[in-house]
Design a protein around this motif. Sequence first.
Motif, short mmCIF file in Angstrom:
data_model
loop_
_atom_site.label_atom_id
_atom_site.label_comp_id
_atom_site.label_asym_id
_atom_site.label_seq_id
_atom_site.Cartn_x
_atom_site.Cartn_y
_atom_site.Cartn_z
N UNK A 1 41.02 42.64 39.68
CA UNK A 1 40.72 41.68 40.75
C UNK A 1 39.26 41.27 40.75
N UNK A 2 38.45 41.89 39.89
CA UNK A 2 37.01 41.60 39.82
C UNK A 2 36.76 40.51 38.78
N UNK A 3 36.73 39.27 39.23
CA UNK A 3 36.60 38.12 38.33
C UNK A 3 35.29 38.15 37.55
N UNK A 4 34.20 38.54 38.19
CA UNK A 4 32.90 38.57 37.50
C UNK A 4 32.90 39.58 36.36
N UNK A 5 33.45 40.76 36.60
CA UNK A 5 33.51 41.78 35.54
C UNK A 5 34.40 41.32 34.40
N UNK A 6 35.54 40.73 34.72
CA UNK A 6 36.43 40.23 33.66
C UNK A 6 35.74 39.16 32.82
N UNK A 7 35.04 38.24 33.48
CA UNK A 7 34.30 37.20 32.73
C UNK A 7 33.29 37.84 31.79
N UNK A 8 32.60 38.89 32.28
CA UNK A 8 31.61 39.57 31.45
C UNK A 8 32.28 40.26 30.24
N UNK A 9 33.41 40.92 30.48
CA UNK A 9 34.12 41.60 29.39
C UNK A 9 34.53 40.59 28.32
N UNK A 10 35.08 39.46 28.74
CA UNK A 10 35.51 38.44 27.78
C UNK A 10 34.32 37.77 27.09
N UNK A 11 33.20 37.61 27.78
CA UNK A 11 32.05 36.96 27.14
C UNK A 11 31.32 37.89 26.18
N UNK A 12 31.39 39.20 26.42
CA UNK A 12 30.70 40.17 25.57
C UNK A 12 31.56 40.69 24.42
N UNK B 1 45.67 40.16 41.23
CA UNK B 1 45.01 40.75 40.07
C UNK B 1 45.43 40.08 38.77
N UNK B 2 46.72 39.81 38.64
CA UNK B 2 47.22 39.14 37.43
C UNK B 2 46.71 37.71 37.34
N UNK B 3 46.66 37.02 38.47
CA UNK B 3 46.13 35.65 38.47
C UNK B 3 44.66 35.65 38.08
N UNK B 4 43.88 36.59 38.61
CA UNK B 4 42.46 36.69 38.27
C UNK B 4 42.29 36.97 36.78
N UNK B 5 43.10 37.87 36.24
CA UNK B 5 43.06 38.17 34.81
C UNK B 5 43.41 36.93 33.99
N UNK B 6 44.46 36.24 34.37
CA UNK B 6 44.88 35.04 33.62
C UNK B 6 43.81 33.94 33.67
N UNK B 7 43.13 33.81 34.80
CA UNK B 7 42.06 32.81 34.89
C UNK B 7 40.91 33.18 33.97
N UNK C 1 41.14 34.94 31.27
CA UNK C 1 41.63 34.71 29.92
C UNK C 1 41.54 33.22 29.57
N UNK C 2 41.96 32.37 30.50
CA UNK C 2 41.91 30.92 30.25
C UNK C 2 40.48 30.46 30.05
N UNK C 3 39.57 30.96 30.86
CA UNK C 3 38.16 30.59 30.72
C UNK C 3 37.59 31.01 29.37
N UNK C 4 38.10 32.13 28.83
CA UNK C 4 37.63 32.65 27.55
C UNK C 4 38.48 32.15 26.38
N UNK C 5 39.46 31.29 26.67
CA UNK C 5 40.35 30.74 25.66
C UNK C 5 41.18 31.83 24.95
N UNK C 6 41.54 32.86 25.69
CA UNK C 6 42.43 33.91 25.18
C UNK C 6 43.83 33.52 25.63
#
Length: 191
Positions: free
Chosen positions: A110-121, A153-159, A161-166
Amino acid sequence: MSCICALPETPQSSDVMLRQIANNARNIYASRASSAWLFGYTIKSLRHPMAHLLVTGGCGYIGAHTCVALLTAGHQVTAFDNLSNSRRDVVDRISEITRHALSFVEGDVRDADLLRRVFSENEIDAVIHFAGLKAVGESVSQPLRYYEWNVAGTITLCQAMADANVKTLIFSSSATVYGDPATVPITGSTL
Protein backbone atom coordinates in the motif's frame (compact mmCIF):
# COMPACT_ATOMS: atom_id res chain seq x y z
CA MET A 1 6.15 -30.85 -18.32
CA SER A 2 8.14 -30.97 -15.10
CA CYS A 3 6.63 -30.24 -11.73
CA ILE A 4 7.89 -28.47 -8.63
CA CYS A 5 5.88 -29.92 -5.76
CA ALA A 6 4.19 -27.25 -3.66
CA LEU A 7 2.98 -29.53 -0.90
CA PRO A 8 4.50 -32.73 0.45
CA GLU A 9 2.53 -35.97 0.47
CA THR A 10 3.12 -36.34 4.21
CA PRO A 11 3.40 -33.64 6.88
CA GLN A 12 6.92 -32.28 7.19
CA SER A 13 8.68 -29.39 8.84
CA SER A 14 9.08 -26.20 6.81
CA ASP A 15 12.85 -26.75 6.55
CA VAL A 16 12.39 -30.24 5.12
CA MET A 17 9.74 -28.98 2.71
CA LEU A 18 11.91 -26.07 1.54
CA ARG A 19 14.81 -28.46 0.91
CA GLN A 20 12.51 -30.82 -1.04
CA ILE A 21 11.24 -27.99 -3.23
CA ALA A 22 14.77 -26.69 -3.79
CA ASN A 23 15.92 -30.16 -4.85
CA ASN A 24 12.97 -30.52 -7.22
CA ALA A 25 13.69 -27.10 -8.72
CA ARG A 26 17.40 -28.00 -9.15
CA ASN A 27 16.40 -31.20 -10.97
CA ILE A 28 14.08 -29.29 -13.27
CA TYR A 29 16.75 -26.70 -14.03
CA ALA A 30 19.37 -29.42 -14.61
CA SER A 31 17.05 -31.24 -17.00
CA ARG A 32 16.61 -28.01 -18.99
CA ALA A 33 12.85 -28.25 -18.79
CA SER A 34 11.09 -25.73 -20.95
CA SER A 35 8.50 -25.02 -18.28
CA ALA A 36 7.46 -26.00 -14.79
CA TRP A 37 4.13 -25.86 -13.02
CA LEU A 38 4.43 -24.06 -9.69
CA PHE A 39 1.55 -23.24 -7.36
CA GLY A 40 -0.97 -23.20 -10.19
CA TYR A 41 0.94 -21.31 -12.86
CA THR A 42 3.64 -22.11 -15.37
CA ILE A 43 7.15 -20.71 -15.17
CA LYS A 44 8.50 -20.86 -18.71
CA SER A 45 12.03 -21.03 -20.04
CA LEU A 46 13.89 -22.02 -16.90
CA ARG A 47 16.94 -22.44 -19.15
CA HIS A 48 16.88 -18.69 -19.76
CA PRO A 49 16.05 -17.09 -16.42
CA MET A 50 14.33 -13.76 -16.22
CA ALA A 51 16.52 -10.92 -15.11
CA HIS A 52 14.59 -10.04 -11.97
CA LEU A 53 11.32 -11.01 -10.24
CA LEU A 54 9.66 -9.16 -7.37
CA VAL A 55 7.75 -11.49 -5.02
CA THR A 56 5.33 -9.61 -2.77
CA GLY A 57 4.62 -11.49 0.43
CA GLY A 58 7.96 -13.17 -0.25
CA CYS A 59 8.58 -14.14 3.38
CA GLY A 60 5.21 -15.82 3.86
CA TYR A 61 4.68 -19.54 3.48
CA ILE A 62 3.85 -19.67 -0.24
CA GLY A 63 6.04 -16.66 -1.07
CA ALA A 64 9.10 -18.22 0.57
CA HIS A 65 8.58 -21.51 -1.27
CA THR A 66 8.23 -19.61 -4.53
CA CYS A 67 11.44 -17.67 -3.84
CA VAL A 68 13.26 -20.96 -3.23
CA ALA A 69 12.03 -22.40 -6.52
CA LEU A 70 12.82 -19.25 -8.51
CA LEU A 71 16.31 -18.77 -7.04
CA THR A 72 17.14 -22.43 -7.57
CA ALA A 73 15.99 -22.13 -11.17
CA GLY A 74 18.45 -19.29 -11.74
CA HIS A 75 16.21 -16.24 -11.40
CA GLN A 76 17.17 -13.06 -9.56
CA VAL A 77 14.56 -12.48 -6.87
CA THR A 78 13.60 -9.63 -4.56
CA ALA A 79 11.23 -10.51 -1.72
CA PHE A 80 8.96 -7.64 -0.67
CA ASP A 81 7.12 -8.16 2.63
CA ASN A 82 5.82 -6.10 5.54
CA LEU A 83 6.45 -9.04 7.92
CA SER A 84 2.93 -8.78 9.37
CA ASN A 85 2.50 -12.55 9.03
CA SER A 86 6.09 -13.71 8.55
CA ARG A 87 9.60 -13.35 9.95
CA ARG A 88 12.75 -11.60 8.72
CA ASP A 89 14.91 -14.71 9.34
CA VAL A 90 13.09 -16.43 6.45
CA VAL A 91 15.28 -14.40 4.06
CA ASP A 92 18.45 -15.90 5.54
CA ARG A 93 16.96 -19.42 5.50
CA ILE A 94 16.03 -19.08 1.81
CA SER A 95 19.55 -17.93 0.95
CA GLU A 96 21.05 -20.77 2.99
CA ILE A 97 18.85 -23.43 1.39
CA THR A 98 19.29 -22.21 -2.20
CA ARG A 99 22.90 -21.02 -1.88
CA HIS A 100 21.79 -17.84 -3.71
CA ALA A 101 21.35 -14.31 -2.39
CA LEU A 102 17.78 -13.17 -1.90
CA SER A 103 17.28 -9.41 -1.97
CA PHE A 104 14.77 -8.20 0.59
CA VAL A 105 12.72 -5.03 0.97
CA GLU A 106 10.63 -4.59 4.11
CA GLY A 107 7.55 -2.74 3.01
CA ASP A 108 3.84 -2.73 2.38
CA VAL A 109 2.20 -2.92 -1.05
CA ARG A 110 0.00 0.00 0.00
CA ASP A 111 3.10 2.24 0.16
CA ALA A 112 3.17 3.80 -3.32
CA ASP A 113 6.38 5.79 -2.70
CA LEU A 114 8.32 2.71 -1.59
CA LEU A 115 7.05 0.68 -4.54
CA ARG A 116 8.08 3.45 -6.97
CA ARG A 117 11.54 3.46 -5.38
CA VAL A 118 11.87 -0.35 -5.64
CA PHE A 119 10.90 -0.28 -9.32
CA SER A 120 13.17 2.69 -10.10
CA GLU A 121 16.19 1.16 -8.34
CA ASN A 122 15.77 -2.33 -9.83
CA GLU A 123 15.10 -3.64 -13.31
CA ILE A 124 12.08 -5.75 -12.38
CA ASP A 125 10.77 -7.93 -15.22
CA ALA A 126 7.76 -9.46 -13.47
CA VAL A 127 5.87 -9.49 -10.19
CA ILE A 128 4.44 -12.47 -8.36
CA HIS A 129 1.87 -11.07 -5.94
CA PHE A 130 1.20 -13.02 -2.73
CA ALA A 131 0.91 -10.10 -0.28
CA GLY A 132 -2.45 -9.86 1.41
CA LEU A 133 -4.63 -10.90 4.28
CA LYS A 134 -6.18 -14.35 4.00
CA ALA A 135 -8.32 -15.43 6.99
CA VAL A 136 -11.86 -16.06 5.78
CA GLY A 137 -13.58 -15.50 9.14
CA GLU A 138 -11.64 -12.32 9.79
CA SER A 139 -12.45 -11.03 6.30
CA VAL A 140 -16.15 -11.32 7.13
CA SER A 141 -15.81 -9.52 10.46
CA GLN A 142 -13.38 -6.86 9.15
CA PRO A 143 -14.26 -6.36 5.47
CA LEU A 144 -12.96 -2.79 5.17
CA ARG A 145 -9.54 -3.81 6.52
CA TYR A 146 -9.40 -6.61 3.94
CA TYR A 147 -10.47 -4.29 1.10
CA GLU A 148 -7.77 -1.81 2.11
CA TRP A 149 -4.99 -4.40 2.30
CA ASN A 150 -5.98 -6.69 -0.56
CA VAL A 151 -7.80 -4.52 -3.09
CA ALA A 152 -6.18 -1.13 -2.50
CA GLY A 153 -2.78 -2.79 -2.04
CA THR A 154 -3.10 -4.63 -5.36
CA ILE A 155 -4.22 -1.46 -7.14
CA THR A 156 -1.24 0.45 -5.68
CA LEU A 157 1.10 -2.33 -6.82
CA CYS A 158 -0.41 -2.39 -10.31
CA GLN A 159 -0.08 1.39 -10.62
CA ALA A 160 3.59 1.22 -9.62
CA MET A 161 4.09 -1.57 -12.15
CA ALA A 162 2.41 0.49 -14.88
CA ASP A 163 4.54 3.53 -14.04
CA ALA A 164 7.66 1.34 -14.32
CA ASN A 165 6.40 -0.35 -17.51
CA VAL A 166 6.38 -3.78 -15.84
CA LYS A 167 3.66 -5.71 -17.66
CA THR A 168 3.89 -9.20 -16.19
CA LEU A 169 1.95 -10.03 -13.04
CA ILE A 170 1.19 -13.43 -11.55
CA PHE A 171 -1.57 -12.99 -9.00
CA SER A 172 -2.28 -15.52 -6.29
CA SER A 173 -5.59 -15.85 -4.53
CA SER A 174 -6.92 -18.21 -1.92
CA ALA A 175 -8.46 -21.44 -3.18
CA THR A 176 -11.27 -20.93 -0.66
CA VAL A 177 -13.15 -18.98 -3.32
CA TYR A 178 -13.79 -22.34 -5.04
CA GLY A 179 -15.63 -23.85 -2.06
CA ASP A 180 -15.08 -27.49 -1.13
CA PRO A 181 -13.38 -29.10 -4.15
CA ALA A 182 -14.14 -32.65 -5.25
CA THR A 183 -10.41 -33.35 -5.59
CA VAL A 184 -7.22 -31.84 -4.21
CA PRO A 185 -5.03 -30.29 -5.42
CA ILE A 186 -7.19 -27.91 -7.44
CA THR A 187 -5.79 -27.46 -10.93
CA GLY A 188 -6.87 -25.37 -13.88
CA SER A 189 -8.54 -28.42 -15.44
CA THR A 190 -10.56 -29.29 -12.30
CA LEU A 191 -12.24 -25.89 -11.96
